[in-house]
Motif scaffolding. Sequence first.
Motif, mmCIF file in Angstrom:
data_model
loop_
_atom_site.group_PDB
_atom_site.id
_atom_site.type_symbol
_atom_site.label_atom_id
_atom_site.label_comp_id
_atom_site.label_asym_id
_atom_site.label_seq_id
_atom_site.Cartn_x
_atom_site.Cartn_y
_atom_site.Cartn_z
ATOM 1 N N VAL A 18 38.942 47.367 36.157
ATOM 2 C CA VAL A 18 40.080 46.502 35.851
ATOM 3 C C VAL A 18 40.911 46.409 37.124
ATOM 4 O O VAL A 18 41.288 47.435 37.689
ATOM 5 C CB VAL A 18 40.935 47.109 34.721
ATOM 6 C CG1 VAL A 18 42.148 46.232 34.435
ATOM 7 C CG2 VAL A 18 40.107 47.330 33.471
ATOM 8 N N THR A 20 44.252 45.451 38.978
ATOM 9 C CA THR A 20 45.665 45.165 38.735
ATOM 10 C C THR A 20 46.386 44.966 40.059
ATOM 11 O O THR A 20 45.988 45.508 41.084
ATOM 12 C CB THR A 20 46.360 46.294 37.939
ATOM 13 O OG1 THR A 20 46.386 47.483 38.732
ATOM 14 C CG2 THR A 20 45.655 46.581 36.627
ATOM 15 N N GLY A 25 51.750 45.184 38.689
ATOM 16 C CA GLY A 25 51.028 45.868 37.617
ATOM 17 C C GLY A 25 50.222 44.911 36.752
ATOM 18 O O GLY A 25 49.501 45.345 35.857
ATOM 19 N N VAL A 27 47.380 42.566 35.209
ATOM 20 C CA VAL A 27 45.918 42.572 35.253
ATOM 21 C C VAL A 27 45.464 41.258 35.885
ATOM 22 O O VAL A 27 45.809 40.179 35.404
ATOM 23 C CB VAL A 27 45.304 42.730 33.844
ATOM 24 C CG1 VAL A 27 43.782 42.669 33.918
ATOM 25 C CG2 VAL A 27 45.754 44.044 33.205
ATOM 26 N N VAL A 30 38.703 41.377 35.625
ATOM 27 C CA VAL A 30 37.833 42.468 35.194
ATOM 28 C C VAL A 30 36.469 42.204 35.812
ATOM 29 O O VAL A 30 36.008 41.059 35.827
ATOM 30 C CB VAL A 30 37.713 42.515 33.651
ATOM 31 C CG1 VAL A 30 36.642 43.503 33.216
ATOM 32 C CG2 VAL A 30 39.048 42.873 33.023
ATOM 33 N N LEU A 82 37.418 52.190 35.483
ATOM 34 C CA LEU A 82 38.302 52.366 36.636
ATOM 35 C C LEU A 82 39.397 51.305 36.602
ATOM 36 O O LEU A 82 39.178 50.205 36.100
ATOM 37 C CB LEU A 82 37.509 52.204 37.941
ATOM 38 C CG LEU A 82 36.278 53.094 38.133
ATOM 39 C CD1 LEU A 82 35.522 52.681 39.391
ATOM 40 C CD2 LEU A 82 36.673 54.569 38.195
ATOM 41 N N VAL A 83 40.554 51.655 37.146
ATOM 42 C CA VAL A 83 41.581 50.663 37.448
ATOM 43 C C VAL A 83 41.734 50.647 38.960
ATOM 44 O O VAL A 83 41.968 51.698 39.570
ATOM 45 C CB VAL A 83 42.929 51.000 36.784
ATOM 46 C CG1 VAL A 83 44.042 50.129 37.360
ATOM 47 C CG2 VAL A 83 42.864 50.805 35.271
ATOM 48 N N CYS A 93 41.822 34.670 41.043
ATOM 49 C CA CYS A 93 40.878 33.909 40.206
ATOM 50 C C CYS A 93 40.238 32.768 40.997
ATOM 51 O O CYS A 93 40.908 32.111 41.802
ATOM 52 C CB CYS A 93 41.608 33.353 38.990
ATOM 53 S SG CYS A 93 40.506 32.573 37.787
ATOM 54 N N CYS A 100 43.077 35.915 36.547
ATOM 55 C CA CYS A 100 42.093 35.266 35.672
ATOM 56 C C CYS A 100 42.621 35.128 34.246
ATOM 57 O O CYS A 100 42.112 34.329 33.466
ATOM 58 C CB CYS A 100 40.799 36.076 35.652
ATOM 59 S SG CYS A 100 39.937 36.081 37.237
ATOM 60 N N PHE A 101 43.650 35.913 33.913
ATOM 61 C CA PHE A 101 44.176 35.905 32.538
ATOM 62 C C PHE A 101 45.384 34.983 32.456
ATOM 63 O O PHE A 101 46.513 35.428 32.263
ATOM 64 C CB PHE A 101 44.514 37.335 32.103
ATOM 65 C CG PHE A 101 43.302 38.204 31.997
ATOM 66 C CD1 PHE A 101 42.553 38.222 30.838
ATOM 67 C CD2 PHE A 101 42.882 38.975 33.067
ATOM 68 C CE1 PHE A 101 41.407 39.011 30.732
ATOM 69 C CE2 PHE A 101 41.734 39.766 32.987
ATOM 70 C CZ PHE A 101 40.998 39.779 31.812
ATOM 71 N N TYR A 102 45.153 33.684 32.615
ATOM 72 C CA TYR A 102 46.237 32.707 32.649
ATOM 73 C C TYR A 102 46.378 31.971 31.319
ATOM 74 O O TYR A 102 47.154 31.037 31.195
ATOM 75 C CB TYR A 102 46.049 31.719 33.812
ATOM 76 C CG TYR A 102 44.699 31.025 33.828
ATOM 77 C CD1 TYR A 102 44.488 29.872 33.074
ATOM 78 C CD2 TYR A 102 43.639 31.537 34.560
ATOM 79 C CE1 TYR A 102 43.260 29.248 33.069
ATOM 80 C CE2 TYR A 102 42.412 30.918 34.560
ATOM 81 C CZ TYR A 102 42.216 29.782 33.816
ATOM 82 O OH TYR A 102 40.994 29.171 33.801
ATOM 83 N N ARG A 103 45.600 32.405 30.315
ATOM 84 C CA ARG A 103 45.680 31.776 28.999
ATOM 85 C C ARG A 103 45.802 32.846 27.931
ATOM 86 O O ARG A 103 45.332 33.968 28.097
ATOM 87 C CB ARG A 103 44.422 30.948 28.730
ATOM 88 C CG ARG A 103 44.295 29.770 29.668
ATOM 89 C CD ARG A 103 42.971 29.059 29.500
ATOM 90 N NE ARG A 103 41.845 29.945 29.779
ATOM 91 C CZ ARG A 103 40.583 29.567 29.778
ATOM 92 N NH1 ARG A 103 40.274 28.304 29.489
ATOM 93 N NH2 ARG A 103 39.615 30.419 30.043
ATOM 94 N N VAL A 113 49.669 30.751 29.597
ATOM 95 C CA VAL A 113 50.594 31.888 29.441
ATOM 96 C C VAL A 113 51.961 31.480 29.966
ATOM 97 O O VAL A 113 52.055 30.864 31.025
ATOM 98 C CB VAL A 113 50.090 33.125 30.222
ATOM 99 C CG1 VAL A 113 51.147 34.225 30.202
ATOM 100 C CG2 VAL A 113 48.793 33.637 29.631
ATOM 101 N N VAL B 75 43.112 35.736 27.564
ATOM 102 C CA VAL B 75 41.692 35.412 27.713
ATOM 103 C C VAL B 75 41.457 35.026 29.165
ATOM 104 O O VAL B 75 42.250 34.272 29.733
ATOM 105 C CB VAL B 75 41.314 34.237 26.786
ATOM 106 C CG1 VAL B 75 39.834 33.914 26.879
ATOM 107 C CG2 VAL B 75 41.723 34.542 25.346
ATOM 108 N N PHE B 101 44.156 56.420 31.691
ATOM 109 C CA PHE B 101 44.096 56.422 33.161
ATOM 110 C C PHE B 101 45.166 57.342 33.731
ATOM 111 O O PHE B 101 46.121 56.885 34.355
ATOM 112 C CB PHE B 101 44.219 54.990 33.685
ATOM 113 C CG PHE B 101 43.060 54.124 33.293
ATOM 114 C CD1 PHE B 101 41.900 54.093 34.058
ATOM 115 C CD2 PHE B 101 43.107 53.375 32.120
ATOM 116 C CE1 PHE B 101 40.817 53.316 33.682
ATOM 117 C CE2 PHE B 101 42.026 52.592 31.733
ATOM 118 C CZ PHE B 101 40.880 52.566 32.504
#
Lengths: 113, 113
Positions: A18, A20, A25, A27, A30, A82-83, A93, A100-103, A113, B75, B101
């Motif tokens: 993961v 970050t 912090g 995310v 992945v 792992l982080v 992204c 990558c987590f924009y939705r 988001v 997502v 973690f």
Amino acid sequence: MGGAFLPKFDANGHITAVITDAESGAVLMVAFMDGEALARTRESGLAHFHSRSRGRLWMKGETSGHTLQVEEILVDCDQDALVLKVRPNGPACHTGAQSCFYRKLDGDSLAQV
Amino acid sequence: MGGAFLPKFDANGHITAVITDAESGAVLMVAFMDGEALARTRESGLAHFHSRSRGRLWMKGETSGHTLQVEEILVDCDQDALVLKVRPNGPACHTGAQSCFYRKLDGDSLAQV
């Protein structure tokens, strides 16, 4: 609570990573690492992954230049995840988004988001 | 950038779920969901996973009481990874730590974060 680092790779030889942002912090993405990707990451300080689609070692940013500088690696209780806390050199992204987590899920649809 | 939610499960029928604290943003744990775990999570608002070791559906906290209340699901670009923002009812880690973690890589050893 300390001990040796003994990463547990899955049946395919992968461990989940993961990524970050070391500062916020958040995310960012992945990805999966195999032993080679983990070794290269630790040697170079730049995040390397195993691309499942391309079936090969892949340095994040090798074509885009948007590398990820690894500041710290956290290890979970089972040593199977792992982080990677990173300083991103550009958007993480491939779409150009910072993360990558924009939705987010909104009913059965996706909303920004 | 919106569109339909079409989660991509891997060859084993799993999607990676990163669990973060809705308040602090800290990564608490990483787990895998199959279609059933995802459906139960969305119905109940409590995080359900697929336990690879036990080979069955598993509600986090079903024995410990340390459930995870899901506030939002993010997502990623490829729809093959999720971030679950949760309010944890107790420590997220089975070791009693707030997060799984709780250690970082320090050379070839693990050190307390």
